[in-house]
Design an enzyme around this catalytic site. Structure first.
Site, PDB file in Angstrom:
ATOM      1  N   LEU A  89       1.764  10.807   6.158  1.00  0.00           N
ATOM      2  CA  LEU A  89       1.224   9.808   5.164  1.00  0.00           C
ATOM      3  C   LEU A  89       1.121   8.411   5.800  1.00  0.00           C
ATOM      4  O   LEU A  89       2.107   8.036   6.639  1.00  0.00           O
ATOM      5  CB  LEU A  89       1.829   9.892   4.013  1.00  0.00           C
ATOM      6  CG  LEU A  89       1.879  11.087   3.339  1.00  0.00           C
ATOM      7  CD1 LEU A  89       2.429  10.832   1.739  1.00  0.00           C
ATOM      8  CD2 LEU A  89       0.244  11.217   2.783  1.00  0.00           C
ATOM      9  N   SER A  90       0.447   7.668   5.761  1.00  0.00           N
ATOM     10  CA  SER A  90       0.131   6.364   6.507  1.00  0.00           C
ATOM     11  C   SER A  90      -0.862   5.518   5.323  1.00  0.00           C
ATOM     12  O   SER A  90      -1.985   6.045   4.793  1.00  0.00           O
ATOM     13  CB  SER A  90      -0.524   6.344   7.921  1.00  0.00           C
ATOM     14  OG  SER A  90      -1.219   5.144   8.172  1.00  0.00           O
ATOM     15  N   ALA A 129       0.922  -1.136  -0.014  1.00  0.00           N
ATOM     16  CA  ALA A 129       0.023  -0.140   0.148  1.00  0.00           C
ATOM     17  C   ALA A 129       0.843   1.273  -0.074  1.00  0.00           C
ATOM     18  O   ALA A 129       0.706   2.122   0.905  1.00  0.00           O
ATOM     19  CB  ALA A 129      -0.910   0.032   1.313  1.00  0.00           C
ATOM     20  N   HIS A 181       6.665   5.993   1.802  1.00  0.00           N
ATOM     21  CA  HIS A 181       7.362   4.724   1.203  1.00  0.00           C
ATOM     22  C   HIS A 181       8.307   5.169   0.214  1.00  0.00           C
ATOM     23  O   HIS A 181       9.638   5.054  -0.099  1.00  0.00           O
ATOM     24  CB  HIS A 181       6.628   3.678   0.901  1.00  0.00           C
ATOM     25  CG  HIS A 181       5.765   2.968   1.763  1.00  0.00           C
ATOM     26  ND1 HIS A 181       4.307   3.199   1.973  1.00  0.00           N
ATOM     27  CD2 HIS A 181       5.918   2.290   3.201  1.00  0.00           C
ATOM     28  CE1 HIS A 181       3.886   2.607   2.866  1.00  0.00           C
ATOM     29  NE2 HIS A 181       4.837   2.012   3.398  1.00  0.00           N
ATOM     30  N   GLY A 230      10.893   5.124   8.162  1.00  0.00           N
ATOM     31  CA  GLY A 230      10.423   6.530   8.308  1.00  0.00           C
ATOM     32  C   GLY A 230      10.191   6.949   9.897  1.00  0.00           C
ATOM     33  O   GLY A 230       9.983   6.269  10.875  1.00  0.00           O
ATOM     34  N   LYS A 244       7.832   8.508  11.191  1.00  0.00           N
ATOM     35  CA  LYS A 244       6.620   8.479  11.821  1.00  0.00           C
ATOM     36  C   LYS A 244       6.332   7.259  12.733  1.00  0.00           C
ATOM     37  O   LYS A 244       5.793   7.661  13.621  1.00  0.00           O
ATOM     38  CB  LYS A 244       5.680   8.302  10.588  1.00  0.00           C
ATOM     39  CG  LYS A 244       4.257   8.518  11.061  1.00  0.00           C
ATOM     40  CD  LYS A 244       3.074   8.407  10.009  1.00  0.00           C
ATOM     41  CE  LYS A 244       2.778   7.014   9.484  1.00  0.00           C
ATOM     42  NZ  LYS A 244       2.236   6.252  10.582  1.00  0.00           N
TER      43      LYS A 244
END
Ligand code: PAF
Length: 295
Positions: free
Chosen positions: A184-185, A32, A37, A147, A149
């Protein structure tokens, strides 16, 4: 780009790259793929050749009742994105290749894995550390890209690399955000209707902490109060945890003296069963005499 499904073939490719003294860069993912990414893949491409990307939705990092079955799977788009970015090898092992029948060895990074995300998702980091160690053993990368995050994940994997004397160096890349700040996720795909707008409160509340620090506030309790106040204005968003922690120990801090993170997890959506759980963080660093906050 070559797509590889077996461990034996991936190991062979990695062995050949090492024999030719190539610098192998690795980006492990669960697919995804989004701009976050892609930024990792670009960073790997700048520093390494060949670049290996893995796509493996790792069942052991999902708890019972979590979103394993409905986790977004977008293989064709992911494959095309990797191809466009010049990825050399796409490693896509089936589940029974990574976890054959009888598999029973897991990696626990004591302490660091039980806090924050680990408290809300017991066993999550055991699954992450286990699969990443396995992937490192198979791909044997010089550099692996993650990342910021998932700051707790990065910290745990750093500890694992140090404790087990692994040869892979971790590279931590910045959080990539939408223009309105939402980090973003892959789970952003679950946000429906007004949830997408409401979800930006994670960023807005971290930005409120940044504003407080810029205005001179240094007390973690008051900074967290400002964060909670910002989130409370969005009734469909419920905080799971909000903590200011030491970047090394991940323990809550009483003062902002060295590198810290503001760690935030929240559920977006009024119906708990259907809500989307998102995480975000801000990095606080002491630069000279002043604090720099990076969202
Ligand atoms: O961050 C992720 O996508 C996953 O936790 C990882 C590192 C690919 C392990 O499954």
């Amino acid at each position: 780009m070559e797509t590889i499904h077996t461990i034996a073939w991936m190991k062979q490719v990695a062995r050949d790259a090492r024999r030719r003294e190539h610098i192998l860069g690795f980006v492990p993912t669960m697919g995804a793929l989004h701009e976050g990414h892609l930024s990792l893949i670009r960073a790997a491409r700048r520093q390494c050749s060949p670049v290996v990307v893995s796509i493996f939705v790792n069942p052991t990092q999902f708890g019972p009742g979590e979103d394993l079955a409905k986790y977004p799977r977008t293989f064709e788009a992911d494959r095309a994105a990797c191809e466009n970015l010049g990825v050399d090898y796409l490693f896509v092992p089936p589940v029974d290749e990574i976890y054959p029948r009888g598999f029973r060895t897991f990696v626990n990074v004591d302490g660091l894995g039980d806090r924050l995300e680990g408290r809300s998702r017991p066993g999550h980091f055991r699954g992450v550390a286990t699969v990443v160690l396995k992937l490192f053993e198979i791909v044997e990368p010089e550099f692996a890209f993650f990342g910021r995050k998932d700051a707790q994940q990065v910290r745990i994997l750093e500890q694992m690399v140090a404790d087990l004397n692994l040869n892979t160096q971790l590279v931590t890349c910045p959080i990539i955000r939408e223009p309105d700040g939402l980090a973003l996720s892959s789970r952003n795909a679950y946000l429906q209707g007004d949830q997408r707008r409401a979800a930006t409160v994670l960023y807005r509340s971290l930005d409120a902490v940044r504003a407080e620090i810029t205005a001179g506030e240094r007390d973690p309790a008051r900074l967290l109060a400002a964060l909670r106040h910002a989130v409370d204005r969005e009734p469909s968003v419920v905080i799971d945890y909000a903590e200011i922690v030491d970047a090394d120990t991940l323990e809550p801090v009483m003062a902002l003296r060295k590198t810290c993170y503001v760690m935030l997890a929240a559920r977006v959506g009024t119906d708990r069963a259907k809500a989307t759980r998102l995480i975000d963080n801000a990095l606080i660093e002491l630069v000279g005499d002043s604090l720099r906050v990076t969202l």
